[in-house]
Design a protein around this motif. Structure first.
Motif, mmCIF file in Angstrom:
data_model
loop_
_atom_site.group_PDB
_atom_site.id
_atom_site.type_symbol
_atom_site.label_atom_id
_atom_site.label_comp_id
_atom_site.label_asym_id
_atom_site.label_seq_id
_atom_site.Cartn_x
_atom_site.Cartn_y
_atom_site.Cartn_z
ATOM 1 N N ASN A 130 0.802 -1.187 0.023
ATOM 2 C CA ASN A 130 0.080 0.278 0.063
ATOM 3 C C ASN A 130 0.829 1.231 -0.087
ATOM 4 O OD1 ASN A 130 -1.837 2.065 0.402
ATOM 5 N ND2 ASN A 130 -2.796 1.215 2.217
ATOM 6 N N PRO A 131 0.859 2.095 -1.165
ATOM 7 C CA PRO A 131 1.748 3.134 -1.163
ATOM 8 C C PRO A 131 1.483 4.258 0.042
ATOM 9 C CG PRO A 131 0.430 3.066 -2.896
ATOM 10 C CD PRO A 131 0.083 1.778 -2.127
ATOM 11 N N GLN A 132 0.385 4.244 0.444
ATOM 12 C CA GLN A 132 -0.183 5.088 1.225
ATOM 13 C C GLN A 132 0.605 5.181 2.454
ATOM 14 O OE1 GLN A 132 -2.318 7.458 0.237
ATOM 15 N NE2 GLN A 132 -2.965 6.191 -1.820
ATOM 16 N N LEU A 133 1.193 3.976 3.051
ATOM 17 C CA LEU A 133 1.970 3.806 4.342
ATOM 18 C C LEU A 133 3.397 4.220 4.208
ATOM 19 C CD1 LEU A 133 0.787 0.001 4.881
ATOM 20 C CD2 LEU A 133 -0.148 2.143 5.628
ATOM 21 N N SER A 134 3.659 4.440 5.545
ATOM 22 C CA SER A 134 4.976 5.050 5.729
ATOM 23 C C SER A 134 6.029 3.997 5.392
ATOM 24 C CB SER A 134 5.161 5.524 7.321
ATOM 25 O OG SER A 134 5.206 4.413 7.995
ATOM 26 N N VAL A 135 7.290 4.230 5.015
ATOM 27 C CA VAL A 135 8.261 3.470 4.530
ATOM 28 C C VAL A 135 9.608 3.686 5.072
ATOM 29 C CG1 VAL A 135 8.214 4.240 2.145
ATOM 30 C CG2 VAL A 135 9.308 1.945 2.659
ATOM 31 N N SER A 136 10.528 3.010 5.207
ATOM 32 C CA SER A 136 11.818 3.186 5.599
ATOM 33 C C SER A 136 12.997 2.685 4.581
ATOM 34 C CB SER A 136 12.452 2.883 6.830
ATOM 35 O OG SER A 136 11.617 3.499 7.915
ATOM 36 N N GLN A 142 19.627 5.499 7.480
ATOM 37 C CA GLN A 142 17.999 5.027 7.579
ATOM 38 C C GLN A 142 17.297 6.376 7.511
ATOM 39 O OE1 GLN A 142 17.532 1.785 7.882
ATOM 40 N NE2 GLN A 142 15.264 1.768 8.171
ATOM 41 N N ILE A 143 16.535 6.183 6.357
ATOM 42 C CA ILE A 143 15.666 7.423 6.026
ATOM 43 C C ILE A 143 14.025 7.019 6.188
ATOM 44 C CG2 ILE A 143 15.085 9.247 4.442
ATOM 45 C CD1 ILE A 143 17.936 8.803 3.114
ATOM 46 N N LYS A 144 13.353 7.639 6.877
ATOM 47 C CA LYS A 144 11.987 7.344 6.919
ATOM 48 C C LYS A 144 10.973 8.267 6.192
ATOM 49 C CE LYS A 144 8.299 5.745 10.183
ATOM 50 N NZ LYS A 144 7.691 5.823 11.622
ATOM 51 N N PHE A 145 10.117 7.780 5.318
ATOM 52 C CA PHE A 145 9.148 8.501 4.336
ATOM 53 C C PHE A 145 7.765 8.341 4.899
ATOM 54 C CE2 PHE A 145 12.888 7.163 2.039
ATOM 55 C CZ PHE A 145 13.454 8.505 1.614
ATOM 56 N N ASN A 146 6.828 9.468 4.593
ATOM 57 C CA ASN A 146 5.551 9.282 5.105
ATOM 58 C C ASN A 146 4.793 8.282 4.201
ATOM 59 O OD1 ASN A 146 5.476 11.173 7.208
ATOM 60 N ND2 ASN A 146 5.591 12.846 5.873
ATOM 61 N N ASN A 147 5.193 8.154 2.733
ATOM 62 C CA ASN A 147 4.568 7.075 1.858
ATOM 63 C C ASN A 147 5.611 6.784 0.841
ATOM 64 O OD1 ASN A 147 4.253 9.385 -0.123
ATOM 65 N ND2 ASN A 147 3.068 10.257 1.715
ATOM 66 N N TYR A 148 5.360 6.003 -0.101
ATOM 67 C CA TYR A 148 5.957 5.652 -1.336
ATOM 68 C C TYR A 148 6.338 6.559 -2.166
ATOM 69 C CZ TYR A 148 6.324 0.862 0.463
ATOM 70 O OH TYR A 148 6.728 -0.259 1.244
ATOM 71 N N PHE A 149 5.205 7.553 -2.029
ATOM 72 C CA PHE A 149 5.496 8.514 -3.086
ATOM 73 C C PHE A 149 6.516 9.510 -2.780
ATOM 74 C CE2 PHE A 149 0.928 7.633 -2.892
ATOM 75 C CZ PHE A 149 0.862 6.872 -4.107
ATOM 76 N N GLU A 150 6.754 9.811 -1.549
ATOM 77 C CA GLU A 150 7.763 10.424 -0.918
ATOM 78 C C GLU A 150 9.339 9.687 -1.376
ATOM 79 O OE1 GLU A 150 7.750 11.893 2.962
ATOM 80 O OE2 GLU A 150 5.689 12.946 2.630
#
Length: 249
Positions: A130-136, A142-150
């Motif tokens: 789900n691309p809406q979920l946060s991802v590292s 290590q970088i954390k993003f709010n979603n896959y689009f970022e």
């Protein structure tokens, strides 16, 4: 590195077809002026044709020697001096591919699920993400993003920085390398279609083709960079060892 060895390196980096034609011209001259000139004409006008062909061979050989000394030799010298920077930059450019593949594998499959290889891996993983979920993602940190689009926008933006730096040295880049870099830039533009803005998609299936193209483009560049620069790396390493040895002495 000895002058003779450097000279051999420079010849090996010449376009192989130019070298083949050079030796064909050389052998032709030897045959015509060493043997055929002493026998009667096989047909009327043969000597004229041979004379014209010989002059063409001489002209080609002279031109190639001039090009080798005044253009190719200096160009290759510049490539040797910049190869370490270029090689490392190319490695940083394709590093994001490895990080993206790891993210897709980690988040697209459960621990008990079989991980597919190649394009099947991307397809089966993306339909579970789900691309809406946060991802590292881990690169050098290590970088954390709010979603896959970022995440996609980050990879695209950071890659453009490396591409820009590489194109500043375009005179020292192999044309196949440049083409491969452009392919990577193009595929990243297609992946980062939203420019970091959230879309309504609930899985990554629409991105499967683009991600596979990006992976293929990066794999091709990894292969090309070794193939096109292996002689320059070898010469650079030899020069570096000689410099360190001279400093010690």
């Amino acid at each position: 590195m000895g002058i003779l060895k450097v000279f051999i390196y420079r010849i090996r980096t010449l376009n192989k077809y130019l070298v083949y034609i050079f030796f064909i011209a050389l052998i032709s001259i030897i045959i015509i002026e060493g043997f055929l000139i002493h026998i009667p004409e096989w047909f009327t006008g043969a000597s004229l044709i041979a004379s014209i062909y010989t002059k063409i061979c001489y002209a080609y050989m002279t031109s190639l020697i001039f090009y080798f000394i005044n253009v190719h030799y200096q160009s290759e010298k510049g490539k040797v001096k910049t190869v370490r920077y270029i090689y490392n930059k190319l490695g940083r450019l394709t590093r994001y591919k490895d990080s993206l593949v790891f993210v897709i594998q980690s988040n697209g499959f459960s621990k008990t699920e079989e991980i597919y290889e190649g394009s099947d891996m991307v397809l089966n993983a993306c339909k579970n993400i789900n691309p809406q979920l946060s991802v590292s993602m881990y690169t050098t940190r290590q970088i954390k993003f709010n979603n896959y689009f970022e995440l996609f926008h980050f990879i695209n933006t950071e890659s453009k920085v490396h591409i820009r730096d590489l194109l500043l040295l375009i005179d020292y880049l192999n044309i196949d390398i440049v083409e491969s870099i452009m392919n990577i830039e193009d595929t990243l533009e297609q992946i980062d279609v939203s420019k970091g803005h959230v879309l309504a998609n609930e899985d990554l299936k629409p991105w499967v083709s683009e991600i596979n193209n990006y992976i293929s483009a990066c794999n091709k560049l990894d292969t090309l960079k070794y193939d096109k620069y292996k002689l320059h790396i070898e010469e650079h390493s030899t020069n570096l060892k000689k410099t360190k040895k001279d400093e010690v002495n």
